[in-house]
Design a protein around this motif. Structure first.
Motif, PDB file in Angstrom:
ATOM      1  N   GLY A  56       0.816  -1.214   0.000  1.00  0.00           N
ATOM      2  CA  GLY A  56       0.000   0.000   0.000  1.00  0.00           C
ATOM      3  C   GLY A  56       0.846   1.259   0.000  1.00  0.00           C
ATOM      4  N   TYR A  57       1.928   1.240   0.757  1.00  0.00           N
ATOM      5  CA  TYR A  57       2.815   2.407   0.815  1.00  0.00           C
ATOM      6  C   TYR A  57       3.476   2.644  -0.546  1.00  0.00           C
ATOM      7  CZ  TYR A  57       6.482   5.552   2.531  1.00  0.00           C
ATOM      8  OH  TYR A  57       7.315   6.626   2.732  1.00  0.00           O
ATOM      9  N   THR A  58       3.995   1.577  -1.145  1.00  0.00           N
ATOM     10  CA  THR A  58       4.635   1.702  -2.459  1.00  0.00           C
ATOM     11  C   THR A  58       3.622   2.121  -3.522  1.00  0.00           C
ATOM     12  OG1 THR A  58       6.284   0.016  -1.891  1.00  0.00           O
ATOM     13  CG2 THR A  58       5.935   0.455  -4.228  1.00  0.00           C
ATOM     14  N   LEU A  59       2.423   1.562  -3.452  1.00  0.00           N
ATOM     15  CA  LEU A  59       1.390   1.899  -4.431  1.00  0.00           C
ATOM     16  C   LEU A  59       0.962   3.353  -4.300  1.00  0.00           C
ATOM     17  CD1 LEU A  59      -0.335   0.630  -6.666  1.00  0.00           C
ATOM     18  CD2 LEU A  59      -2.042   0.075  -4.936  1.00  0.00           C
ATOM     19  N   GLN A  60       0.889   3.844  -3.072  1.00  0.00           N
ATOM     20  CA  GLN A  60       0.528   5.241  -2.856  1.00  0.00           C
ATOM     21  C   GLN A  60       1.555   6.181  -3.481  1.00  0.00           C
ATOM     22  OE1 GLN A  60       0.191   6.318   1.282  1.00  0.00           O
ATOM     23  NE2 GLN A  60      -0.473   8.410   0.845  1.00  0.00           N
ATOM     24  N   SER A 113       0.613   8.457  -6.827  1.00  0.00           N
ATOM     25  CA  SER A 113       0.732   9.905  -6.634  1.00  0.00           C
ATOM     26  C   SER A 113       1.767  10.484  -7.590  1.00  0.00           C
ATOM     27  CB  SER A 113       1.106  10.211  -5.185  1.00  0.00           C
ATOM     28  OG  SER A 113       0.126   9.743  -4.283  1.00  0.00           O
ATOM     29  N   GLY A 114       2.916   9.807  -7.702  1.00  0.00           N
ATOM     30  CA  GLY A 114       3.945  10.268  -8.625  1.00  0.00           C
ATOM     31  C   GLY A 114       3.491  10.207 -10.072  1.00  0.00           C
ATOM     32  N   PHE A 115       2.742   9.149 -10.409  1.00  0.00           N
ATOM     33  CA  PHE A 115       2.237   9.002 -11.781  1.00  0.00           C
ATOM     34  C   PHE A 115       1.226  10.103 -12.108  1.00  0.00           C
ATOM     35  CE2 PHE A 115      -1.042   7.078 -14.599  1.00  0.00           C
ATOM     36  CZ  PHE A 115      -0.277   7.002 -15.748  1.00  0.00           C
ATOM     37  N   ILE A 139       7.391  10.259  -4.099  1.00  0.00           N
ATOM     38  CA  ILE A 139       6.461  10.768  -5.109  1.00  0.00           C
ATOM     39  C   ILE A 139       7.211  11.604  -6.136  1.00  0.00           C
ATOM     40  CG2 ILE A 139       4.492  12.304  -5.487  1.00  0.00           C
ATOM     41  CD1 ILE A 139       3.451  11.464  -2.729  1.00  0.00           C
ATOM     42  N   ALA A 140       8.114  12.450  -5.657  1.00  0.00           N
ATOM     43  CA  ALA A 140       8.871  13.325  -6.557  1.00  0.00           C
ATOM     44  C   ALA A 140       9.766  12.516  -7.490  1.00  0.00           C
ATOM     45  CB  ALA A 140       9.704  14.313  -5.737  1.00  0.00           C
ATOM     46  N   ILE A 141      10.426  11.510  -6.963  1.00  0.00           N
ATOM     47  CA  ILE A 141      11.308  10.679  -7.794  1.00  0.00           C
ATOM     48  C   ILE A 141      10.487   9.903  -8.824  1.00  0.00           C
ATOM     49  CG2 ILE A 141      12.938   8.756  -7.773  1.00  0.00           C
ATOM     50  CD1 ILE A 141      13.702   9.679  -4.918  1.00  0.00           C
ATOM     51  N   ALA A 142       9.342   9.365  -8.405  1.00  0.00           N
ATOM     52  CA  ALA A 142       8.473   8.634  -9.334  1.00  0.00           C
ATOM     53  C   ALA A 142       7.995   9.548 -10.456  1.00  0.00           C
ATOM     54  CB  ALA A 142       7.282   8.049  -8.574  1.00  0.00           C
ATOM     55  N   ALA A 143       7.598  10.770 -10.097  1.00  0.00           N
ATOM     56  CA  ALA A 143       7.140  11.725 -11.106  1.00  0.00           C
ATOM     57  C   ALA A 143       8.265  12.131 -12.045  1.00  0.00           C
ATOM     58  CB  ALA A 143       6.549  12.954 -10.424  1.00  0.00           C
TER      59      ALA A 143
END
Length: 260
Positions: free
Chosen positions: A62-66, A70-72, A127-131
């Motif tokens: 859940g944490y990783t998915l969040q 969010s980043g996506f 989130i920032a790194i994913a985005a």
């Protein structure tokens, strides 16, 4: 059930069938060749490990998915906005486009520690790194989609006294939707990778953190358990975008089927 929903279900069920066959092959190889568990645990061992601690894996997932979603979402918003600016303004294309290409060439693992310094060790840097990792693919495909429209259609819209905003919203954006979804298919996988990179650098939760802890304990089964869940999440997210494309861009899938 509508024909569109049937196509969506077929697009999802077929890959999952192949996935099941690969799992069965994996199980057969580990049993036939008696592969040691510390090298390659069998799928049944991995499933048993997940079943033994379902709350733990659900919490970490859940944490990783969040962080991933969010980043996506942030990458999609930024990607579409930047693509529109690049297409509308020549100066932005000559500066921002070049900047994005140069930033994309920097290894994200090298940049990730900076986000930890700037934002701390919470969810925000993940989130920032994913985005940051996902946005480039979305920008590139969206720019291509916005530019690929016939110039005569744009001229027709201007002749009908359409404003720049209306031309983008009513003409360019609908035409670019297939390209946007193409970028989103790549971007959702990259966002998941970005979230894991952030957890590798600094985290106390998430599947990336679980893998690091298991590595320190030489717990191969737990590592494969987290990796298996990650692969399943990536598969589900990718085909969620595929289904969304079938639903929201039905003319694209109909055109592809007609040309096949």
């Amino acid at each position: 059930m509508s024909r569109r929903m049937k196509r969506a279900m077929h697009s999802v069920l077929m890959p999952f069938g192949i996935f099941v066959v690969l799992i069965a092959f994996w199980q057969g190889v580990t049993q036939l060749f008696r592969v040691p568990e510390y090298l390659l645990p069998a799928p049944t061992k991995i499933a048993a490990a997940i079943a033994a601690e379902p709350k733990l894996y659900l919490y970490q997932s859940g944490y990783t998915l969040q962080a991933t979603l969010s980043g996506f979402a942030l990458a999609v918003v930024l990607g579409v906005g930047l693509a529109i600016l690049i297409v509308q303004f020549k100066a932005v294309e000559q500066t921002l486009y070049t900047l994005l290409v140069s930033l994309n060439s920097i290894p994200k693992v090298a940049v990730a520690p900076l986000f930890i310094v700037w934002m701390g060790t919470g969810l925000n840097p993940k989130i920032a790194i994913a985005a940051m990792i996902a946005v480039f693919a979305i920008v590139i495909d969206m720019v291509h989609g916005l530019k690929s429209i016939d110039p005569e259609i744009i001229d027709l819209g201007r002749t009908a006294r359409g404003s720049a905003v209306m031309i983008i919203w009513k003409i360019r954006f609908p035409h670019a939707l297939p390209a946007l979804f193409a970028g989103m298919k790549v971007g959702i996988s990259l966002a998941l990778i970005g979230a894991i990179i952030g957890e590798f650098v600094a985290a106390n939760r998430g599947l990336g953190y679980t893998i690091l802890v298991a590595q320190g304990q030489f717990d191969t089964v737990r590592m494969f358990s987290a990796l298996s869940i990650l692969s399943l999440i990536g598969l589900l997210l990718f085909y969620a975008v595929v289904v969304a494309e079938i639903v929201f861009v039905p003319w694209r899938t109909a055109k592809l089927r007609a040309s096949a």
